[in-house]
Design a protein around this motif. Structure first.
Motif, PDB file in Angstrom:
ATOM      1  N   ARG A   1     -10.724  -7.077  -7.990  1.00  0.00           N
ATOM      2  CA  ARG A   1     -11.110  -6.689  -9.359  1.00  0.00           C
ATOM      3  C   ARG A   1     -12.141  -5.560  -9.348  1.00  0.00           C
ATOM      4  O   ARG A   1     -12.223  -4.790 -10.305  1.00  0.00           O
TER       5      ARG A   1
ATOM      6  N   PHE B   1      -1.631  -5.873  -8.959  1.00  0.00           N
ATOM      7  CA  PHE B   1      -2.538  -4.752  -9.207  1.00  0.00           C
ATOM      8  C   PHE B   1      -1.739  -3.465  -9.284  1.00  0.00           C
ATOM      9  O   PHE B   1      -0.602  -3.392  -8.837  1.00  0.00           O
ATOM     10  N   SER B   2      -2.360  -2.459  -9.864  1.00  0.00           N
ATOM     11  CA  SER B   2      -1.684  -1.192 -10.105  1.00  0.00           C
ATOM     12  C   SER B   2      -2.078  -0.134  -9.097  1.00  0.00           C
ATOM     13  O   SER B   2      -3.232  -0.059  -8.671  1.00  0.00           O
ATOM     14  N   LEU B   3      -1.089   0.667  -8.754  1.00  0.00           N
ATOM     15  CA  LEU B   3      -1.293   1.926  -8.047  1.00  0.00           C
ATOM     16  C   LEU B   3      -0.837   3.007  -9.021  1.00  0.00           C
ATOM     17  O   LEU B   3      -0.187   2.699 -10.023  1.00  0.00           O
TER      18      LEU B   3
ATOM     19  N   GLU C   1      -8.076  -4.488 -13.983  1.00  0.00           N
ATOM     20  CA  GLU C   1      -6.905  -4.996 -14.707  1.00  0.00           C
ATOM     21  C   GLU C   1      -6.059  -5.937 -13.852  1.00  0.00           C
ATOM     22  O   GLU C   1      -5.069  -6.482 -14.332  1.00  0.00           O
ATOM     23  N   ALA C   2      -6.423  -6.132 -12.596  1.00  0.00           N
ATOM     24  CA  ALA C   2      -5.629  -6.975 -11.696  1.00  0.00           C
ATOM     25  C   ALA C   2      -5.564  -8.394 -12.226  1.00  0.00           C
ATOM     26  O   ALA C   2      -6.516  -8.895 -12.814  1.00  0.00           O
TER      27      ALA C   2
ATOM     28  N   ARG D   1     -11.837  -3.117  -7.399  1.00  0.00           N
ATOM     29  CA  ARG D   1     -10.936  -1.971  -7.219  1.00  0.00           C
ATOM     30  C   ARG D   1     -10.114  -1.726  -8.474  1.00  0.00           C
ATOM     31  O   ARG D   1      -9.869  -0.597  -8.854  1.00  0.00           O
ATOM     32  N   ASP D   2      -9.622  -2.811  -9.084  1.00  0.00           N
ATOM     33  CA  ASP D   2      -8.745  -2.718 -10.239  1.00  0.00           C
ATOM     34  C   ASP D   2      -9.108  -3.819 -11.236  1.00  0.00           C
ATOM     35  O   ASP D   2      -8.640  -4.949 -11.109  1.00  0.00           O
TER      36      ASP D   2
END
Length: 149
Positions: free
Chosen positions: A34, A58-60, A39-40, A36-37
């Motif tokens: 979280r 999670f998004s890339l 929205e994960a 890092r992202d």
């Protein structure tokens, strides 16, 4: 299909001789992801066959990836992804979750299904890790094409 486009499951784990070598927990993994992202998503799952695990999404920039986290033994499975995506994830995992100095091994689904052992993850940057993952995927695809797997 070129090895660079081949999508498979990539597994990252502590060596079998030290099954709790990362002292991994669902909470610490979720916190690191979280960071890092934000929205994960994370969801704990319990299966009579596989025990407790954590499913993470999670998004890339170009895709959404899913990860399954297990503890005891410590390990993380990155669902269908390319070697480039897996390399970026592996470096993040090594730098943000795995304790400094702890070992990381990797494998891919076709190799696991064929009974091939894990390999050590290189200690270099993302390009060195990607090169190693891509070389392994190339070897696996070539063995499959020859009918050896």
């Amino acid at each position: 299909m070129p090895a660079s486009e081949f999508e498979t499951v990539f597994g990252f784990a502590t060596p079998q001789r030290v099954p709790r070598g990362w002292d991994l927990s669902f909470d610490t993994f979720t916190e690191a992801l979280r960071a890092r992202d934000p929205e994960a998503f994370a969801r704990r799952r319990v299966s009579p066959l596989n025990g407790e695990s954590l499913l993470i999404g999670f998004s890339l920039p170009d895709t959404i990836l899913e990860v399954i986290v297990k503890v005891d033994p410590d390990g993380v499975v990155l669902m269908e992804s390319t070697a480039a995506q897996a390399a970026g994830f592996a470096v993040w995992l090594r730098d943000n979750v795995v304790p400094e100095g702890a070992e990381v091994e990797f494998n891919v689904r076709p190799a696991v299904e064929a009974g091939l052992p894990n390999r050590p993850l290189p200690t270099g940057d993302a390009s060195a890790v990607e090169e190693a993952l891509l070389a392994y995927v190339s070897d696996i695809l070539a063995a499959r094409a020859r009918g050896e797997m």
